[in-house]
Design an enzyme around this catalytic site. Structure first.
Site, PDB file in Angstrom:
ATOM      1  N   CYS A 126      -3.523   0.099  -3.294  1.00  0.00           N
ATOM      2  CA  CYS A 126      -4.223   0.361  -2.031  1.00  0.00           C
ATOM      3  C   CYS A 126      -3.552   1.530  -1.320  1.00  0.00           C
ATOM      4  O   CYS A 126      -2.410   1.887  -1.616  1.00  0.00           O
ATOM      5  CB  CYS A 126      -4.240  -0.880  -1.144  1.00  0.00           C
ATOM      6  N   CYS A 133       0.830  -1.203   0.000  1.00  0.00           N
ATOM      7  CA  CYS A 133       0.000   0.000   0.000  1.00  0.00           C
ATOM      8  C   CYS A 133       0.873   1.265   0.000  1.00  0.00           C
ATOM      9  O   CYS A 133       1.998   1.259   0.516  1.00  0.00           O
ATOM     10  CB  CYS A 133      -0.910   0.008   1.226  1.00  0.00           C
TER      11      CYS A 133
END
Length: 308
Positions: free
Chosen positions: A202, A121
């Site tokens: 993400c 992420c």
């Protein structure tokens, strides 16, 4: 009795003659059909055409395998369980001996599954019209990954491939461009890879755009505009940061309030993404200034260090 034998022999001759005639006619028909089919194949065979793009990269197998082993052994040893030989075989089977205008997503699905890996992420970096700059940046700052910094993109960046139904099954002379046929090996591959890269993103994601392009920094027809935006997951991606870069000494054709950036913001807002936009993100601009240290655009740091 002799008359009956004579009639039987005559009838047998007629039957045999008819059989021979039927056989000859069948052979003639078969030859004609074969000729027609062969002619048809010659007329539509991709090998008979000269495509507009460069042909398959020479020593493609060695290039792909070498990059794969380098990536999983030296760059990302945590991916050491990847089978580079299987990855190469799946790429080869996706296009070899196939019409280069009839490639499908199913052809590449095994490759995508074999080469995929998680993207941490806050590290996904998308781009459009900033190819050289964005990859210079990710080489110097390993906190971000472009598609070309993943295993799939690293192996295939700047190489070309396409097949041909005729032997040897690979066309080294030329390959079709997207303008010649949509379903060519390169277009289908990069669309699938881009979709997979976007789906994996993400946290906070970045996109680096070129603000010196007169036509606009954001284009709906680009891979980012047509594939990646629509495959970002609002449930996984918390924000999108736009880095709008201008060429050093180049025109500043668009700002964060420009027409195409407004259009991009509108698309992202409709999908409930938080958006920020920054012009000439300093970390990237400093990299631009390495090659232009004396340009006025690059004097901010030095002037800030001067004693009043």
């Amino acid at each position: 009795m002799p008359l009956q034998h004579s009639s039987a022999r005559t009838w047998l001759r007629i039957v045999l003659l008819a059989g021979i005639v039927v056989l000859l006619v069948s052979l003639v028909v078969a030859v004609v059909l074969a000729s027609v089919l062969t002619l048809g194949k010659q007329e539509i065979s991709p090998k008979m055409l000269k495509w507009e793009d460069i042909g398959t990269t020479r020593n493609l197998q060695e290039v792909i395998l070498g990059r794969c082993y380098s990536y999983v052994s030296a760059r990302h040893p945590e991916l050491g369980d990847k089978d580079c030989l299987k990855i190469w075989e799946s790429l080869k089977h996706a296009f070899i001996y196939k019409n280069p205008c009839n490639i499908t997503t199913e052809d590449y699905q095994p490759l995508m599954e074999l080469a995929s890996h998680p993207i941490p992420c806050n590290k996904s970096l998308f781009w459009s019209k900033t190819n050289d700059l964005v990859h210079r940046y990710t080489k110097s700052n390993h906190n971000f990954l472009t598609l070309e910094d993943t295993l799939l993109g690293y192996m295939t960046d700047r190489v070309s491939w396409c097949g041909d139904p005729s032997a040897p099954g690979i066309n080294y002379e030329s390959c079709p461009k997207r303008s010649e046929c949509e379903s060519n090996p390169s277009s289908v591959f990069w669309k699938m890879a881009s979709k997979m890269f976007a789906e994996a993103a993400c946290g906070v994601v970045q996109v680096m755009l070129n603000g010196s392009i007169e036509a606009g920094a954001f284009r709906s027809s680009s891979i980012f505009g047509s594939i990646e935006i629509s495959n970002l997951n609002p449930d996984k991606v918390s924000a999108v940061q736009i880095w709008l870069m201008h060429d050093i000494g180049g025109p500043q054709s668009e700002s964060c309030s420009g027409h195409s950036i407004k259009r991009l913001k509108g698309i992202l807002e409709e999908r409930n993404f938080k958006i920020t936009c920054e012009e000439n993100y300093r970390s990237v601009q400093l990299l631009q200034c390495v090659n232009n240290p004396d340009h006025a655009d690059c004097r901010l740091c030095s002037s800030n260090m001067e004693t009043p």
